[in-house]
Structure formats: structure tokens, C-alpha cells
Design a protein around this motif. Structure first.
Motif, short mmCIF file in Angstrom:
data_model
loop_
_atom_site.label_atom_id
_atom_site.label_comp_id
_atom_site.label_asym_id
_atom_site.label_seq_id
_atom_site.Cartn_x
_atom_site.Cartn_y
_atom_site.Cartn_z
N GLY A 37 1.22 -1.08 -0.04
CA GLY A 37 -0.09 0.25 0.35
C GLY A 37 0.60 1.56 0.00
N LEU A 38 1.84 1.60 0.68
CA LEU A 38 3.02 2.51 0.38
C LEU A 38 3.58 3.15 -0.32
CD1 LEU A 38 4.18 2.28 4.36
CD2 LEU A 38 3.44 3.99 3.64
N ALA A 39 4.16 1.41 -0.78
CA ALA A 39 4.56 1.58 -2.43
C ALA A 39 3.41 2.35 -3.16
CB ALA A 39 5.16 0.39 -3.08
N CYS A 40 2.17 1.50 -3.26
CA CYS A 40 1.50 2.23 -4.57
C CYS A 40 1.19 3.99 -4.10
CB CYS A 40 0.15 1.76 -4.43
SG CYS A 40 0.06 -0.19 -4.53
N LEU A 41 1.43 4.49 -2.40
CA LEU A 41 1.28 5.86 -2.33
C LEU A 41 2.21 6.33 -2.92
CD1 LEU A 41 0.22 5.74 1.19
CD2 LEU A 41 -1.85 6.19 -1.02
N ILE A 42 3.39 5.83 -3.15
CA ILE A 42 4.26 6.69 -3.54
C ILE A 42 4.60 6.09 -5.33
CG2 ILE A 42 7.11 6.47 -3.87
CD1 ILE A 42 6.95 4.99 -1.13
N ALA A 43 4.42 5.22 -6.12
CA ALA A 43 4.71 5.15 -7.17
C ALA A 43 3.37 5.38 -8.14
CB ALA A 43 5.11 3.24 -7.47
N VAL A 44 2.01 5.06 -7.65
CA VAL A 44 1.22 4.97 -8.45
C VAL A 44 1.38 7.08 -8.95
CG1 VAL A 44 -1.69 5.39 -9.03
CG2 VAL A 44 0.04 3.35 -8.01
N PRO A 45 1.08 8.18 -8.04
CA PRO A 45 0.71 9.22 -8.92
C PRO A 45 2.01 9.47 -9.53
CG PRO A 45 0.30 9.35 -6.42
CD PRO A 45 0.80 7.91 -6.30
N ILE A 46 3.32 9.16 -9.22
CA ILE A 46 4.07 10.00 -9.99
C ILE A 46 4.34 9.37 -11.20
CG2 ILE A 46 7.26 9.81 -10.11
CD1 ILE A 46 7.00 9.74 -6.94
N GLY A 47 4.16 7.49 -11.52
CA GLY A 47 3.79 7.76 -12.26
C GLY A 47 2.80 7.70 -13.36
N LEU A 48 1.53 8.11 -12.52
CA LEU A 48 0.63 8.66 -14.02
C LEU A 48 1.20 10.05 -14.28
CD1 LEU A 48 -2.76 7.39 -11.51
CD2 LEU A 48 -1.87 7.08 -14.07
N LEU A 49 1.68 11.04 -13.22
CA LEU A 49 2.20 11.97 -13.65
C LEU A 49 2.86 11.95 -14.68
CD1 LEU A 49 1.86 13.42 -10.29
CD2 LEU A 49 -0.02 14.14 -11.90
N THR A 50 3.79 11.49 -14.71
CA THR A 50 4.94 11.27 -15.53
C THR A 50 4.38 10.29 -16.78
OG1 THR A 50 6.21 10.54 -13.51
CG2 THR A 50 6.85 10.42 -15.87
N ALA A 51 3.90 9.91 -16.92
CA ALA A 51 2.84 9.42 -17.87
C ALA A 51 1.71 10.33 -18.83
CB ALA A 51 2.16 8.10 -18.01
N ILE A 52 1.37 11.02 -17.73
CA ILE A 52 1.14 12.13 -18.29
C ILE A 52 1.67 13.28 -18.81
CG2 ILE A 52 -0.73 13.93 -18.30
CD1 ILE A 52 -2.25 13.12 -16.36
N TYR A 53 2.44 13.61 -18.43
CA TYR A 53 3.36 14.55 -19.09
C TYR A 53 4.28 13.76 -20.73
CZ TYR A 53 8.30 16.50 -19.90
OH TYR A 53 9.52 16.81 -20.34
N LEU A 54 4.31 12.67 -20.16
CA LEU A 54 5.10 12.15 -21.61
C LEU A 54 4.09 12.27 -22.33
CD1 LEU A 54 7.21 9.12 -20.27
CD2 LEU A 54 8.20 11.58 -21.66
N VAL A 55 2.42 12.26 -22.21
CA VAL A 55 1.91 12.03 -23.81
C VAL A 55 1.47 13.37 -23.98
CG1 VAL A 55 -0.23 11.17 -24.13
CG2 VAL A 55 1.15 9.65 -23.28
N GLU A 56 1.45 13.97 -22.94
CA GLU A 56 0.31 15.66 -23.57
C GLU A 56 0.83 16.59 -23.14
OE1 GLU A 56 -2.51 15.21 -23.62
OE2 GLU A 56 -2.90 13.02 -23.53
N TYR A 57 2.03 16.57 -22.85
CA TYR A 57 3.15 17.32 -22.82
C TYR A 57 4.42 17.64 -22.99
CZ TYR A 57 -0.31 19.40 -19.71
OH TYR A 57 -1.46 19.49 -19.38
N GLY A 58 4.45 16.15 -23.43
CA GLY A 58 6.55 16.13 -23.44
C GLY A 58 6.69 16.11 -24.56
N ARG A 59 7.37 16.94 -24.79
CA ARG A 59 9.05 17.32 -26.34
C ARG A 59 10.14 17.58 -25.53
NH1 ARG A 59 4.05 16.29 -26.88
NH2 ARG A 59 2.56 16.71 -28.96
N GLY A 60 11.16 17.25 -26.93
CA GLY A 60 12.48 17.57 -26.77
C GLY A 60 12.99 16.96 -26.35
N LYS A 61 14.19 17.21 -25.35
CA LYS A 61 14.72 16.21 -25.36
C LYS A 61 14.74 16.08 -23.63
CE LYS A 61 19.46 18.89 -27.34
NZ LYS A 61 20.65 19.72 -27.04
N LEU A 62 14.20 16.28 -22.69
CA LEU A 62 13.83 15.99 -21.80
C LEU A 62 12.93 14.86 -21.23
CD1 LEU A 62 13.85 17.32 -18.35
CD2 LEU A 62 11.91 18.71 -18.94
#
Length: 359
Positions: A150-175
Motif C-alpha cells: 500500500g505504501l509503495a502504491c501511494l508513492i509510485a502510482v501518483p508519480i507514474g501517472l503524472l510522468t505518463a501524462i507528461y510524456l503523452v500530453e506535454y513532453g517534447r524535446g530532450k527532456l
């Protein structure tokens, strides 16, 4: 002036006979008969050759099934249909080769684990029972696994979701390319490496004690790239027309993502999160390094050592006696049931939150 009518060739009187374009076909029940016959012949060959392994009998039967299906189809139906039969039979054989080990694993776990799997086993710990004695249970290990995952999910799920949203919806360029590269690298990190990283930083450098929280941090490192990758693929499957329609109505992009994109992909995202939980629920190395072993009940994951189901299975199997083996198999059965329940809950949530289309 007379106009003569032409009659189709065929039977007398211009009536066309039965079409000769319909090729001969094997009966629909022929694959089942071939399968039963191949199984019987395979078993007979295995017995005659003195083969002790049932797996060898099954492989012989599978080879016979593929060969006989192709030969009969080539003889009756022709070469083109025979190739189709060959491909179909190969698919069925590969499917069975994949299912048989899984079914055997489940059967063996249920058969061996059911010996001591009862209410007493689920509601007691190993605090006052030695590893060589009968009795005891996994209550302390269940608590530890639930808290750590449960603690691992509280850490990984929000970070993973936000990272994926950034890569698909906003991510461009070298970053975005750098983030994608490091996510790919993290996907292949061995669990022992994640445990060593948290051990060196959290315990050796910062001086904190062994705890369930330390194990949860290592498990979150293993869980995060799975969440990112699965969520990223699900977000890419959302049609761009939905985004464009929402943006054309003047809806801000962040609200479009929150109200349109995520609800559309919630089924796949939930499934990906469950796969990530299944990935970490059975990890032993990080727990062994960071959580340590505690036969008593500890409900505080931030203070002191805890138990967990994978570590409990390893510890009981290492005891080298029949009582320990029985407890290990029963704990394995509990772990499989835990993962199964999570998957059923995920499917229910995915159906509940799936977008509905009106008439």
C-alpha cells in the motif's frame, strides 16, 4: 426480326447444375478426433518407450496432432487449406504449452497449501511457534505485505501517472527523451539493486532502522516504470478527436485530461497498476534487505522490522522440515489469492468507471 436468347450451359433445358467450386472439407469434429487419437497414440508410444514423464507423452501427442492435421488436410482439402490448418494447430499447441504450466502451478499450490490453510492459519502469527513445530500462521505477514504494498502504491502510482501524462500530453524535446530513456532503464533494474540503493541511502547514510517503509520505497522503485509504461500506452490509445472536441469547446487542457482522457483510459490504467502490484507483491530480495524478519505482529511500518508473505515463504522453506514446507505452500496460496482478489477488484473498478455511450 427475332431475337434469340442464349441459355446457360449445364444441364439440359438451360438449368445450371450444382457448383463444382465448392472444395471438399474435413468435418468440423475432425480436430477433436485427431486430438484424442494423437493423445492416445502419444501415451502408447510413451509407455512402449519407457518414458516416465507425462510431459514427454504430451509433446509426442502434440507433434502427432500437428502432423496428422496437416497431412489429412493436404490430402482432402488441398495445400492452401492445409497451411491454414497447420497454423491453427500450432496456435492451439502453443496455447496449451502456455496454459499447462500455469494450471499445474495452481493445482500444486492448492493441493499442498490446503493442508494447513484455515482460519487459524490466517489469524495467528509465528511469535510463539518455532519453525520446526506445527501451528502458527501468517497474520503478521499479511499485515506487513498489505502495508508495504500500500505504501509503495501511494508513492509510485501518483508519480507514474503524472510522468505518463507528461510524456503523452506535454513532453517534447530532450527532456521527454531523457525521461523515456530512464524509465526504460528502470524497467530492467533487478530488485536486489533497488534494495541495495535504499539500504545504502536510507539506512547506512541517513541512519534509519529497518522498517516496512524502507521496503516500500524499494518496491515503489520497481513499481514506478511499470505504471509509467502501461499508463503511457493506454493514454496513446485515446483518440485525438476526443481531445480536439473538448478543446474546441473551450475546455482547458488540464481539464480535458482530467475529465476526458483519463476516464476513457481508466480501464487500461487500472489493469496496468494491478500488473505493477503483482510485480512487487512477490519480491523477496528488497524485503530481506530492508524490512528484515519479525515473527511477531508489527502494525507500524515506520518502526522496526516487519514480516511479509514472500519473506515468510522463503523463511519457512529454509527451515527444512515438513511443518515449514506446509506453511510455505499455504502462504503461497494466500499470496496467489491476494493477487487474484486485486485483479477482480481492478476489473470491477474498470467496468464501473468505463465511459458509457448514450443512444
Amino acid at each position: 426480326m427475332s431475337i434469340s436468347t442464349m441459355k446457360p450451359t449445364g444441364t439440359p433445358g438451360g438449368e445450371s447444375g450444382p457448383s463444382n467450386l465448392k472444395a471438399a472439407r474435413l468435418p468440423r469434429w475432425s480436430p477433436y478426433v485427431i486430438a484424442v487419437g494423437s493423445l492416445a497414440v502419444g501415451c502408447g508410444i510413451g509407455l512402449a518407450a519407457g518414458l516416465d514423464s507425462r510431459l514427454q507423452w504430451g509433446l509426442i501427442a502434440a507433434i502427432l496432432f500437428v502432423a496428422v492435421s496437416y497431412i489429412l488436410s493436404a490430402t482432402v482439402e488441398g495445400g492452401r487449406q492445409a497451411k491454414d490448418r497447420l497454423a491453427t494447430s500450432m496456435v492451439w499447441v502453443m496455447f496449451l504449452l502456455a496454459v499447462v504450466p500455469l494450471a499445474s502451478l495452481v493445482y500444486e499450490t492448492v493441493q499442498r497449501g490446503a493442508k494447513v490453510f484455515n482460519g487459524y492459519f490466517l489469524s495467528h502469527s509465528m511469535g510463539v511457534v518455532a519453525d520446526k513445530e506445527t501451528g502458527g500462521g501468517i497474520y503478521h505477514a499479511i499485515i506487513g505485505t498489505l502495508e508495504q504494498v500500500g505504501l509503495a502504491c501511494l508513492i509510485a502510482v501518483p508519480i507514474g501517472l503524472l510522468t505518463a501524462i507528461y510524456l503523452v500530453e506535454y513532453g517534447r524535446g530532450k527532456l521527454a527523451k531523457a525521461v523515456t530513456f530512464f524509465v526504460d532503464v528502470m524497467t530492467g533494474i533487478p530488485s536486489i539493486v533497488a534494495g541495495l540503493f535504499v539500504l545504502s541511502f536510507w539506512i547506512l547514510i541517513l541512519g534509519f532502522d529497518f522498517s516496512g517503509w524502507a521496503g516500500a520505497m524499494a518496491l515503489s522503485i520497481l513499481m514506478m516504470p511499470v505504471v509509467v509504461r502501461s499508463t503511457e500506452e493506454m493514454l496513446k490509445l485515446v483518440p485525438n478527436e476526443l481531445r480536439e472536441a473538448s478543446l474546441a469547446l473551450g475546455v482547458p487542457k488540464w481539464r480535458t485530461i482530467l475529465k476526458v482522457v483519463l476516464p476513457t483510459a481508466i480501464g487500461g490504467i487500472t489493469t496496468g497498476v494491478m500488473l505493477a502490484i503483482a510485480r512487487i507483491a512477490g519480491e523477496t530480495a528488497p524485503v530481506l534487505l530492508l524490512v528484515w524478519v519479525n515473527p511477531f505482529i508489527n502494525t507500524n511500518p515506520f518502526d522496526g522490522a516487519q514480516a511479509s508473505l514472500p519473506l515468510y515463504i522463503y523463511q519457512q522453506y529454509q527451515s527444512g522440515n515438513q511443518a515449514g514446507y506446509d506453511r510455505a505452500w499455504a502462504a503461497a496460496l494466500a499470496l496467489i489469492a491476494f493477487i487474484m482478489i486485486l485483479n477482480l477488484v481492478a476489473r470491477g473498478v474498470a467496468r464501473w468507471k468505463a465511459p458509457t455511450t448514450g443512444r
